[in-house]
Each structure stands twice: as structure tokens, then as C-alpha cells.
Design a protein around this motif. Structure first.
Motif, PDB file in Angstrom:
ATOM      1  N   ALA A   1       6.231   2.069   6.935  1.00 43.28           N
ATOM      2  CA  ALA A   1       4.850   2.480   6.643  1.00 43.28           C
ATOM      3  C   ALA A   1       3.898   1.480   7.240  1.00 43.28           C
ATOM      4  O   ALA A   1       2.844   1.854   7.794  1.00 43.28           O
ATOM      5  N   LYS A   2       4.165   0.204   7.153  1.00 38.45           N
ATOM      6  CA  LYS A   2       3.265  -0.817   7.709  1.00 38.45           C
ATOM      7  C   LYS A   2       3.249  -0.695   9.236  1.00 38.45           C
ATOM      8  O   LYS A   2       2.187  -0.797   9.858  1.00 38.45           O
ATOM      9  N   THR A   3       4.397  -0.481   9.802  1.00 37.30           N
ATOM     10  CA  THR A   3       4.445  -0.328  11.256  1.00 37.30           C
ATOM     11  C   THR A   3       3.674   0.922  11.656  1.00 37.30           C
ATOM     12  O   THR A   3       2.912   0.911  12.642  1.00 37.30           O
ATOM     13  N   ALA A   4       3.766   1.972  10.927  1.00 41.95           N
ATOM     14  CA  ALA A   4       3.051   3.207  11.234  1.00 41.95           C
ATOM     15  C   ALA A   4       1.569   2.981  11.048  1.00 41.95           C
ATOM     16  O   ALA A   4       0.743   3.474  11.840  1.00 41.95           O
ATOM     17  N   ASP A   5       1.146   2.205  10.055  1.00 45.45           N
ATOM     18  CA  ASP A   5      -0.286   1.905   9.845  1.00 45.45           C
ATOM     19  C   ASP A   5      -0.785   1.046  10.979  1.00 45.45           C
ATOM     20  O   ASP A   5      -1.929   1.226  11.458  1.00 45.45           O
ATOM     21  N   GLN A   6      -0.025   0.120  11.412  1.00 44.22           N
ATOM     22  CA  GLN A   6      -0.463  -0.750  12.481  1.00 44.22           C
ATOM     23  C   GLN A   6      -0.582   0.050  13.772  1.00 44.22           C
ATOM     24  O   GLN A   6      -1.508  -0.131  14.565  1.00 44.22           O
ATOM     25  N   GLU A   7       0.286   0.924  14.015  1.00 45.60           N
ATOM     26  CA  GLU A   7       0.214   1.726  15.217  1.00 45.60           C
ATOM     27  C   GLU A   7      -0.960   2.679  15.114  1.00 45.60           C
ATOM     28  O   GLU A   7      -1.678   2.933  16.083  1.00 45.60           O
ATOM     29  N   ALA A   8      -1.186   3.224  13.978  1.00 45.54           N
ATOM     30  CA  ALA A   8      -2.308   4.133  13.798  1.00 45.54           C
ATOM     31  C   ALA A   8      -3.607   3.349  13.866  1.00 45.54           C
ATOM     32  O   ALA A   8      -4.597   3.832  14.392  1.00 45.54           O
TER      33      ALA A   8
ATOM     34  N   GLN B   1      23.787  -0.643  -6.059  1.00 43.45           N
ATOM     35  CA  GLN B   1      22.784   0.430  -6.084  1.00 43.45           C
ATOM     36  C   GLN B   1      21.378  -0.162  -6.071  1.00 43.45           C
ATOM     37  O   GLN B   1      20.495   0.326  -5.352  1.00 43.45           O
ATOM     38  N   ASP B   2      21.186  -1.212  -6.888  1.00 40.45           N
ATOM     39  CA  ASP B   2      19.856  -1.839  -6.921  1.00 40.45           C
ATOM     40  C   ASP B   2      19.505  -2.429  -5.565  1.00 40.45           C
ATOM     41  O   ASP B   2      18.377  -2.266  -5.073  1.00 40.45           O
ATOM     42  N   LEU B   3      20.473  -3.116  -4.946  1.00 36.75           N
ATOM     43  CA  LEU B   3      20.208  -3.701  -3.627  1.00 36.75           C
ATOM     44  C   LEU B   3      19.956  -2.609  -2.585  1.00 36.75           C
ATOM     45  O   LEU B   3      19.070  -2.744  -1.713  1.00 36.75           O
ATOM     46  N   SER B   4      20.702  -1.518  -2.678  1.00 41.55           N
ATOM     47  CA  SER B   4      20.485  -0.412  -1.734  1.00 41.55           C
ATOM     48  C   SER B   4      19.100   0.191  -1.928  1.00 41.55           C
ATOM     49  O   SER B   4      18.379   0.488  -0.954  1.00 41.55           O
ATOM     50  N   ALA B   5      18.710   0.345  -3.197  1.00 44.23           N
ATOM     51  CA  ALA B   5      17.374   0.899  -3.480  1.00 44.23           C
ATOM     52  C   ALA B   5      16.304  -0.040  -2.966  1.00 44.23           C
ATOM     53  O   ALA B   5      15.307   0.396  -2.349  1.00 44.23           O
ATOM     54  N   ILE B   6      16.480  -1.362  -3.181  1.00 47.89           N
ATOM     55  CA  ILE B   6      15.488  -2.343  -2.699  1.00 47.89           C
ATOM     56  C   ILE B   6      15.446  -2.311  -1.182  1.00 47.89           C
ATOM     57  O   ILE B   6      14.358  -2.339  -0.567  1.00 47.89           O
TER      58      ILE B   6
ATOM     59  N   LEU C   1      16.186   0.172   0.818  1.00 47.48           N
ATOM     60  CA  LEU C   1      15.520   1.404   1.273  1.00 47.48           C
ATOM     61  C   LEU C   1      14.009   1.298   1.082  1.00 47.48           C
ATOM     62  O   LEU C   1      13.211   1.704   1.955  1.00 47.48           O
ATOM     63  N   ARG C   2      13.551   0.753  -0.017  1.00 41.23           N
ATOM     64  CA  ARG C   2      12.121   0.617  -0.282  1.00 41.23           C
ATOM     65  C   ARG C   2      11.479  -0.324   0.746  1.00 41.23           C
ATOM     66  O   ARG C   2      10.397  -0.041   1.267  1.00 41.23           O
ATOM     67  N   ILE C   3      12.184  -1.464   1.013  1.00 44.09           N
ATOM     68  CA  ILE C   3      11.639  -2.411   1.997  1.00 44.09           C
ATOM     69  C   ILE C   3      11.578  -1.750   3.363  1.00 44.09           C
ATOM     70  O   ILE C   3      10.584  -1.900   4.100  1.00 44.09           O
TER      71      ILE C   3
END
Length: 172
Positions: free
Chosen positions: A159-166, A144-149, A151-153
Motif C-alpha cells: 500500500a505504501k509503495t502504491a501510494d508513493q507511486e500514485a 499463524q501469528d507470524l504469517s498474519a503479521i 501478510l499485514r506488513i
């Protein structure tokens, strides 16, 4: 009487006695098998310190005493045999009782050994179940912890890819 040791001893002034018991044979007196006698040879003197004048032979029948002795021997042998038989029977009883005690103790030991084996098997089974449960809990928790990590990554990467594209569109 020249070869009779009792007569010869009495002729020299000595008193001599001899027990003639059955199964013996005196050549001089021709005693038979049933004779149980005491032969006593006494020197006969004319004066107390004078030479031996003759020999006096006395025969005493000891058959009644021999019968009493034989009866006593028989009774003693019977009693000894009875006591030995009683002791043997007592020994058999003690051995039989000891065997029963040993058998009961062996059965008790076998029963307790089986109980200990059963308890040991139950304890091992319980330990294995507990280990499997802890392992499953650890595995699930880590997964569960690895799955949560993960998903967060992934969100951070998105989000970083979306910021870079924006940011790249804003710079145009």
C-alpha cells in the motif's frame, strides 16, 4: 584286710560305707563285673566307749536299684531325644513356613515394582505426548501469528509503495 580302707576306718571306730558299682574290681573281695553292692564296715565294741573288738562287714545288694536307675536313665534319654526331635521338626516347619512367607512377600514386591515401572513408563509417555501437543499448538499459534503479521506488513508495504507511486504520478 590291712590295706582295705573300709576295714581300717572301722578298726579306728568309724563307720565306713562304699558303693561297688559294676566295672570296678575290689582286690580283697574279688567282686566281678556284675556286682553292685554297698559295703559297710561297722566297728564292734564290747562296751559303748571301749576299744574296737572287731569289724562287722555288711554287703547289701543294690542290683535292683541299679536296674531301676538304668531304666529311668534310658526312659529319660528316650524322652529327651523325642522332645529334641519334636523341637527340631517344629523348627523345620517354622523355617519352611517362614521361607514361604518370604517368597510370597518377595513375589508381591516384584509384582508391585513391575506395576510401578509400567505406570511410570505410561506417565512419562503421556507427559511426552502432552508436551508434543502443547509444542505443536504453540508452534502453530506462533506460526499463524507470524504469517498474519508478515501478510499485514507485506500489504502495508504494498500500500505504501502504491501510494508513493500514485503520489509521484500526481506530482508530475
Amino acid at each position: 584286710h590291712d590295706e582295705n580302707p573300709g576295714f581300717l576306718a572301722a578298726a579306728t571306730g568309724k563307720v565306713k560305707s562304699k558303693l561297688i558299682y559294676r566295672d570296678t574290681f575290689n582286690v580283697f573281695d574279688q567282686e566281678g563285673e556284675e556286682d553292685n553292692l554297698i559295703q559297710t564296715y561297722l566297728p564292734v565294741n564290747k562296751t559303748p566307749w571301749g576299744p574296737v573288738f572287731g569289724v562287722f562287714e555288711i554287703y547289701t545288694d543294690v542290683q535292683p536299684a541299679v536296674k531301676r536307675i538304668e531304666r529311668t536313665e534310658f526312659l529319660m534319654a528316650t524322652w529327651v531325644g523325642a522332645i529334641l526331635l519334636a523341637l527340631y521338626l517344629l523348627l523345620l516347619f517354622v523355617v519352611h513356613r517362614s521361607e514361604r512367607i518370604v517368597d510370597r512377600q518377595r513375589d508381591t514386591i516384584l509384582e508391585r515394582t513391575r506395576t510401578l515401572e509400567l505406570l511410570s513408563a505410561r506417565m512419562l509417555s503421556a507427559e511426552e505426548r502432552e508436551r508434543a501437543k502443547i509444542s505443536a499448538q504453540l508452534h502453530e499459534g506462533i506460526a499463524q501469528d507470524l504469517s498474519a503479521i508478515k501478510l499485514r506488513i507485506e500489504r502495508l508495504c504494498q500500500a505504501k509503495t502504491a501510494d508513493q507511486e500514485a503520489g509521484g504520478e500526481a506530482g508530475l
